[in-house]
Design a protein around this motif. Structure first.
Motif, PDB file in Angstrom:
ATOM      1  N   UNK A  79       0.799  -1.223   0.000  1.00  0.00           N
ATOM      2  CA  UNK A  79       0.000   0.000   0.000  1.00  0.00           C
ATOM      3  C   UNK A  79       0.838   1.283   0.000  1.00  0.00           C
ATOM      4  N   UNK A  80       1.982   1.286   0.666  1.00  0.00           N
ATOM      5  CA  UNK A  80       2.778   2.517   0.715  1.00  0.00           C
ATOM      6  C   UNK A  80       3.593   2.698  -0.574  1.00  0.00           C
ATOM      7  N   UNK A  81       3.892   1.571  -1.223  1.00  0.00           N
ATOM      8  CA  UNK A  81       4.611   1.643  -2.497  1.00  0.00           C
ATOM      9  C   UNK A  81       6.036   2.159  -2.358  1.00  0.00           C
ATOM     10  N   UNK A  82       6.640   2.459  -3.512  1.00  0.00           N
ATOM     11  CA  UNK A  82       8.056   2.842  -3.533  1.00  0.00           C
ATOM     12  C   UNK A  82       8.303   4.191  -2.877  1.00  0.00           C
ATOM     13  N   UNK A  83       7.291   5.052  -2.830  1.00  0.00           N
ATOM     14  CA  UNK A  83       7.494   6.380  -2.255  1.00  0.00           C
ATOM     15  C   UNK A  83       7.286   6.394  -0.743  1.00  0.00           C
ATOM     16  N   UNK A  84       6.800   5.282  -0.201  1.00  0.00           N
ATOM     17  CA  UNK A  84       6.592   5.209   1.244  1.00  0.00           C
ATOM     18  C   UNK A  84       7.655   4.354   1.911  1.00  0.00           C
ATOM     19  N   UNK A  85       7.483   4.125   3.208  1.00  0.00           N
ATOM     20  CA  UNK A  85       8.447   3.275   3.909  1.00  0.00           C
ATOM     21  C   UNK A  85       7.808   2.601   5.116  1.00  0.00           C
ATOM     22  N   UNK A  86       8.309   1.396   5.387  1.00  0.00           N
ATOM     23  CA  UNK A  86       7.877   0.678   6.596  1.00  0.00           C
ATOM     24  C   UNK A  86       9.098   0.330   7.429  1.00  0.00           C
ATOM     25  N   UNK A  87       9.088   0.790   8.667  1.00  0.00           N
ATOM     26  CA  UNK A  87      10.111   0.362   9.626  1.00  0.00           C
ATOM     27  C   UNK A  87       9.466  -0.704  10.499  1.00  0.00           C
ATOM     28  N   UNK A  88      10.022  -1.905  10.431  1.00  0.00           N
ATOM     29  CA  UNK A  88       9.420  -3.020  11.149  1.00  0.00           C
ATOM     30  C   UNK A  88      10.397  -3.516  12.220  1.00  0.00           C
ATOM     31  N   UNK A  89       9.880  -3.819  13.414  1.00  0.00           N
ATOM     32  CA  UNK A  89      10.741  -4.215  14.540  1.00  0.00           C
ATOM     33  C   UNK A  89      10.288  -5.563  15.085  1.00  0.00           C
ATOM     34  N   UNK A  90      11.268  -6.435  15.341  1.00  0.00           N
ATOM     35  CA  UNK A  90      10.957  -7.765  15.873  1.00  0.00           C
ATOM     36  C   UNK A  90      11.972  -8.083  16.963  1.00  0.00           C
ATOM     37  N   UNK A  91      11.484  -8.481  18.145  1.00  0.00           N
ATOM     38  CA  UNK A  91      12.440  -8.716  19.251  1.00  0.00           C
ATOM     39  C   UNK A  91      12.973 -10.140  19.277  1.00  0.00           C
ATOM     40  N   UNK A  92      12.359 -11.044  18.502  1.00  0.00           N
ATOM     41  CA  UNK A  92      12.812 -12.432  18.447  1.00  0.00           C
ATOM     42  C   UNK A  92      13.809 -12.553  17.298  1.00  0.00           C
ATOM     43  N   UNK A  93      15.054 -12.942  17.634  1.00  0.00           N
ATOM     44  CA  UNK A  93      16.137 -12.861  16.655  1.00  0.00           C
ATOM     45  C   UNK A  93      15.895 -13.732  15.415  1.00  0.00           C
ATOM     46  N   UNK A  94      15.488 -15.000  15.636  1.00  0.00           N
ATOM     47  CA  UNK A  94      15.297 -15.919  14.512  1.00  0.00           C
ATOM     48  C   UNK A  94      14.184 -15.431  13.605  1.00  0.00           C
ATOM     49  N   UNK A  95      13.081 -15.004  14.242  1.00  0.00           N
ATOM     50  CA  UNK A  95      11.952 -14.481  13.458  1.00  0.00           C
ATOM     51  C   UNK A  95      12.385 -13.260  12.644  1.00  0.00           C
ATOM     52  N   UNK A  96      13.184 -12.414  13.272  1.00  0.00           N
ATOM     53  CA  UNK A  96      13.654 -11.209  12.582  1.00  0.00           C
ATOM     54  C   UNK A  96      14.466 -11.581  11.350  1.00  0.00           C
ATOM     55  N   UNK A  97      15.370 -12.568  11.489  1.00  0.00           N
ATOM     56  CA  UNK A  97      16.226 -12.897  10.343  1.00  0.00           C
ATOM     57  C   UNK A  97      15.419 -13.584   9.248  1.00  0.00           C
ATOM     58  N   UNK A  98      14.456 -14.427   9.648  1.00  0.00           N
ATOM     59  CA  UNK A  98      13.594 -15.084   8.642  1.00  0.00           C
ATOM     60  C   UNK A  98      12.800 -14.034   7.868  1.00  0.00           C
ATOM     61  N   UNK A  99      12.245 -13.077   8.594  1.00  0.00           N
ATOM     62  CA  UNK A  99      11.426 -12.047   7.958  1.00  0.00           C
ATOM     63  C   UNK A  99      12.284 -11.213   7.006  1.00  0.00           C
ATOM     64  N   UNK A 100      13.506 -10.923   7.460  1.00  0.00           N
ATOM     65  CA  UNK A 100      14.408 -10.117   6.630  1.00  0.00           C
ATOM     66  C   UNK A 100      14.681 -10.827   5.304  1.00  0.00           C
ATOM     67  N   UNK A 101      14.962 -12.138   5.402  1.00  0.00           N
ATOM     68  CA  UNK A 101      15.183 -12.947   4.193  1.00  0.00           C
ATOM     69  C   UNK A 101      13.988 -12.833   3.244  1.00  0.00           C
ATOM     70  N   UNK A 102      12.798 -12.986   3.823  1.00  0.00           N
ATOM     71  CA  UNK A 102      11.566 -12.937   3.029  1.00  0.00           C
ATOM     72  C   UNK A 102      11.407 -11.602   2.322  1.00  0.00           C
ATOM     73  N   UNK A 103      11.585 -10.525   3.074  1.00  0.00           N
ATOM     74  CA  UNK A 103      11.420  -9.184   2.485  1.00  0.00           C
ATOM     75  C   UNK A 103      12.384  -8.996   1.321  1.00  0.00           C
ATOM     76  N   UNK A 104      13.614  -9.476   1.479  1.00  0.00           N
ATOM     77  CA  UNK A 104      14.595  -9.337   0.414  1.00  0.00           C
ATOM     78  C   UNK A 104      14.179 -10.161  -0.799  1.00  0.00           C
ATOM     79  N   UNK A 105      13.768 -11.406  -0.534  1.00  0.00           N
ATOM     80  CA  UNK A 105      13.371 -12.303  -1.626  1.00  0.00           C
ATOM     81  C   UNK A 105      12.180 -11.729  -2.388  1.00  0.00           C
ATOM     82  N   UNK A 106      11.310 -11.011  -1.657  1.00  0.00           N
ATOM     83  CA  UNK A 106      10.110 -10.459  -2.301  1.00  0.00           C
ATOM     84  C   UNK A 106      10.336  -9.057  -2.859  1.00  0.00           C
TER      85      UNK A 106
END
Lengths: 437, 371
Positions: free
Chosen positions: B122-149
């Protein structure tokens, strides 16, 4: 971009602004430089007083001027031993007479003093619980305060305004339903969408809002000239947001129909006056625009079809289906389950639509005052129904797994019956799989 | 984000739709196979196929549909690392927080990334999302996903506990979304992250009413206004086609026929009994040989004893369709067309979370705070 966003958060001359008045009603007013805005009993003021202020602020009308009020937070109420046990309506309450009230208003007494006066004359006031006192004060404030709040023109607020004003005109499209439609249709900046909106332009507004001036929207309507879409008025879209939209009607969107306007062209040597030339050029431009819009539609490959229409959805789908791309989201809203159920049956029978699903939306708001949290006593019961399906390309040669298993099982038993040859390894495996599933 | 091309290309993330309840993401990798209950496929077979195609398996044991991923499909297909947000809540929150192209949004925690994908879209290329996760493994998995997508430019993921350490941005966000066990403890930090030059918004997502109450108090104390709370649900309906409902007129006719049939039978029995009695008397006046015979006729003998003339044992009334005549009634009065009906699923999601919203007004000189 940030700057742009921030200017959009301010009231500009030309905006249509929603105002919330103390009794909870919302009014829509046009703000134009040097124009007077009048909001009934509350009074009137100059538009200039609002221009360049942020949306969301609360103002008090003092004379002909506006004073910005500080944000109000919820006051925690102290519990007391008071109950309403001893309050009886015995006529001992001596209300402020209309004459006294008129005199106070005439003298410009502030609303808080008027309410104080009323409380002083209310013999039972001190017997009330703190909650009752608070409710009483709020009721009086709603009645006398000359206060209003400007409402930011978000899709949520505009939809809520129209829903409360006339839900029939927006075909019961409540904000939760509209939001789900926009998400299911995967509306994003840069997309290409087809919209059929007989809900006063609410769907179109939602789609344009989520596209931010990038992409393409074609709307199909039932009027000759591009429709007005009145809901867009309150959205205060900048022109570039609307420029990505073009409209066709149910006649001009038909491929084998030649719109009459395109047959009007006049040969160069036939033009006799400048006046006529202007007219011909205008007509040519309109004709060219119509033609290019038609070509845009006929090129197909749209990413979503979003519908909230008074027309039969089956007829809409029949006309527009060929312009939908693979994996296109089809999202159709109706106030009635029946209409979408019938549609679902038709779509289910076609291999072109994957998993048509019907759902109803449900929304409940809560009062969340400290110590007084509960669902609102009144809730809106009708937000409508949504049908969502995905357009797919069929492959008639593909065999469903169930059919394959049935076939294999049949073959296996026939082999065993007709001969003494032990089934091959492969067939055994298949039979075992059939049993397992 | 995901591919917008008409056809599938190597490396694309696609959604393999097996059944309504079995939807799985797939990164198209030439050389790889897909071997499932619905047949055997090679990833190479998918390359060049238009999105939205039905693809038959190589061994003829079924087919799949290959769809273009959307955040909504992703929500249905994603690997669950936590409880996730679903369509109704995601859509409602997006509208209420006025998330649109260009919006800058803060989210904690990331969880399984269901909401994050929708916001990024919804925010598209002109917007931004800062996302925070306190669980380390979940954070790294999510990061991988965001990059892949292809979301690396839109989403910044940070592994941290925002309740303790706050957010990495200050006066930057148009909206904050908190999906935390104790959202009230992050509200002062959330306020810091929000822009002060315009109206901004916050949403707290909590399943329990007690959490809501503490959150409301914290929001109020921090100076947020316009606090509201909602609950939003979807009621999925199942659609069926049923034969037209029978009219009570039919039941009435069937009952009348059954009654008449019983009455006819009773009358026949009475007649038969009378005949038997008459025969018996006749026989009694005849030879002794015939007398002995009538003793053996137990069936008719019994009936003579038990059947008082007006009191024949009743057969139970039956509305069975097999009763003679019922089919004629149905055939003569019923149209054959089926009726379409719909009803809510027998089991539906009854609660997800309470959505608490509030606004923060711009801190500008125009507002004189002296209340």
């Amino acid at each position: 971009m940030a700057e742009e966003a921030s200017t959009q958060n301010k009231i500009r001359s030309g905006d249509t602004v929603l105002l919330r008045i103390p009794n909870g009603d919302t009014r829509s007013v046009k703000v134009e430089k040097d124009l007077i805005v009048s909001i009934g009993r509350l009074g009137s003021f100059s538009s200039n007083e609002l221009i360049d202020h942020h949306y969301g602020l609360t103002f008090e009308i003092v004379g002909k001027n506006l004073v910005v009020l500080p944000p109000q937070n919820i006051q925690e109420l102290e519990e007391t031993d008071a109950t309403n046990e001893h309050i009886v309506g015995d006529g001992s309450v001596k209300p402020v007479t209309p004459e006294e009230m008129a005199a106070m208003k005439e003298a410009g007494v502030h609303v808080s003093d008027i309410i104080k006066k009323q409380i002083d004359q209310h013999t039972n006031f001190e017997l009330k619980t703190e909650y009752s006192k608070d409710k009483y004060k709020k009721k009086k404030e709603a009645k006398y305060a000359k206060v209003f709040t400007t409402i930011p023109p978000t899709l949520f607020n505009v939809c809520e305004y129209w829903y409360n004003k006339d839900q029939g005109r927006i075909r019961d499209l409540r904000i939760d339903a509209l939001s789900q439609m926009l998400n299911l249709a995967n509306i994003r900046p840069g997309g290409r969408y087809l919209v059929v909106d007989d809900a006063s332009g609410l769907v179109v507004s939602g789609v344009l809002h989520r596209m931010g001036g990038q992409g393409r929207v074609l709307t199909i309507c039932d009027v000759e000239t591009p429709p007005a879409y009145p809901v867009m008025t309150q959205m205060n879209f900048p022109p570039e947001f609307k420029s990505i939209m073009a409209s066709l009607n149910w006649a001009t969107c038909q491929e084998d129909y030649t719109p009459i306007i395109s047959t009007w062209d006049v040969e160069e040597d036939q033009i006799r006056s400048d006046k006529q030339r202007i007219r011909v050029n205008k007509r040519r431009a309109a004709s060219d625009f119509l033609q290019s819009t038609r070509e845009d539609l006929f090129a197909g490959e749209f990413e979503a079809l979003v519908v909230a229409s008074e027309y039969d959805p089956q007829s809409i789908l029949k006309r527009l289906n060929k312009y939908l791309g693979g994996s296109c989201n089809i999202v159709i809203h109706s106030p009635y389950a029946q209409i979408l159920s019938d549609l679902q049956v038709v779509m289910r029978a076609s291999a072109e639509y994957l998993s048509p699903a019907l759902s109803e939306v449900w929304l409940r708001r809560y009062q969340i005052l400290p110590g007084r949290t509960h669902p609102m006593m009144n809730m809106s019961g009708a937000g409508g129904f949504i049908l969502h399906a995905t357009k797919v390309y069929d492959d008639p040669s593909a065999v469903p797994v169930e059919a394959h298993r049935r076939l294999q099982a049949k073959l296996a038993t026939e082999t065993q019956k007709s001969s003494d040859i032990v089934p091959s390894q492969q067939e055994e495996g298949d039979v075992a799989m059939t049993d397992a599933t | 984000m995901w591919s917008t091309a008409r056809e599938i290309a190597p490396g694309d993330t696609v959604i393999a739709w097996l059944t309504r309840d079995l939807i799985q993401p797939l990164v198209v990798t030439p050389g790889k196979d897909l071997n499932i209950r619905f047949g055997y496929y090679r990833h190479d077979d998918l390359v060049g196929v238009p999105y939205g195609s039905k693809v038959g398996s190589r061994n003829g044991k079924g087919f799949i549909h290959v769809l273009r991923p959307t955040p909504e499909l992703w929500t249905m297909a994603l690997p669950h690392r936590t409880q996730i947000l679903y369509l109704a809540d995601i859509a409602f929150i997006t509208s209420h927080l006025d998330i649109k192209p260009g919006s800058r949004v803060v989210e904690a925690g990331t969880g399984s990334g269901s909401f994050s994908h929708s916001v990024a879209r919804s925010v598209g290329k002109t917007g931004h999302l800062w996302s925070y996760e306190f669980h380390e493994l979940r954070a790294s998995k999510a990061k991988e996903e965001f990059t892949r997508h292809g979301l690396a430019d839109i989403v910044t993921l940070t592994h941290r506990n925002v309740c303790k350490d706050g957010f990495t941005v200050e006066s930057a966000a148009d909206a904050v979304f908190l999906d935390l066990p104790m959202p009230w403890s992050a509200i002062p930090q959330a306020k810091k992250a929000l822009r002060k030059d315009c109206l901004t918004r916050i949403c707290c997502f909590s399943p329990c009413i007690e959490q809501v109450q503490r959150t409301v108090t914290a929001l109020n104390d921090a100076g947020f206004t316009e606090i509201t709370m909602y609950e939003s649900l979807v009621r999925p309906h199942e659609v069926d086609q049923v034969p037209p409902m029978r009219s009570v007129d039919d039941a009435c006719e069937i009952l009348k026929k059954a009654e008449q049939k019983r009455e006819d039978k009773r009358l026949r029995q009475i007649a038969a009994t009378r005949q038997n009695l008459a025969n018996k008397r006749k026989r009694e006046g005849e030879a002794d040989l015939a007398e002995e015979e009538s003793h053996h006729d137990t069936a008719s003998g019994k009936r003579t004893k038990t059947d008082e003339i007006d009191d024949i044992p009743q057969e139970p009334i039956s509305l069975d369709r097999n009763i003679a005549g019922s089919s004629e009634v149905a055939d003569s009065t019923k149209p054959t067309a089926k009726t379409t009906v719909s009803k809510a699923f027998p089991e539906v999601r009854g609660h997800t979370s309470y959505l608490t919203f509030a606004c923060l007004l711009p801190a500008s000189p125009e507002v004189t705070v002296d209340a």
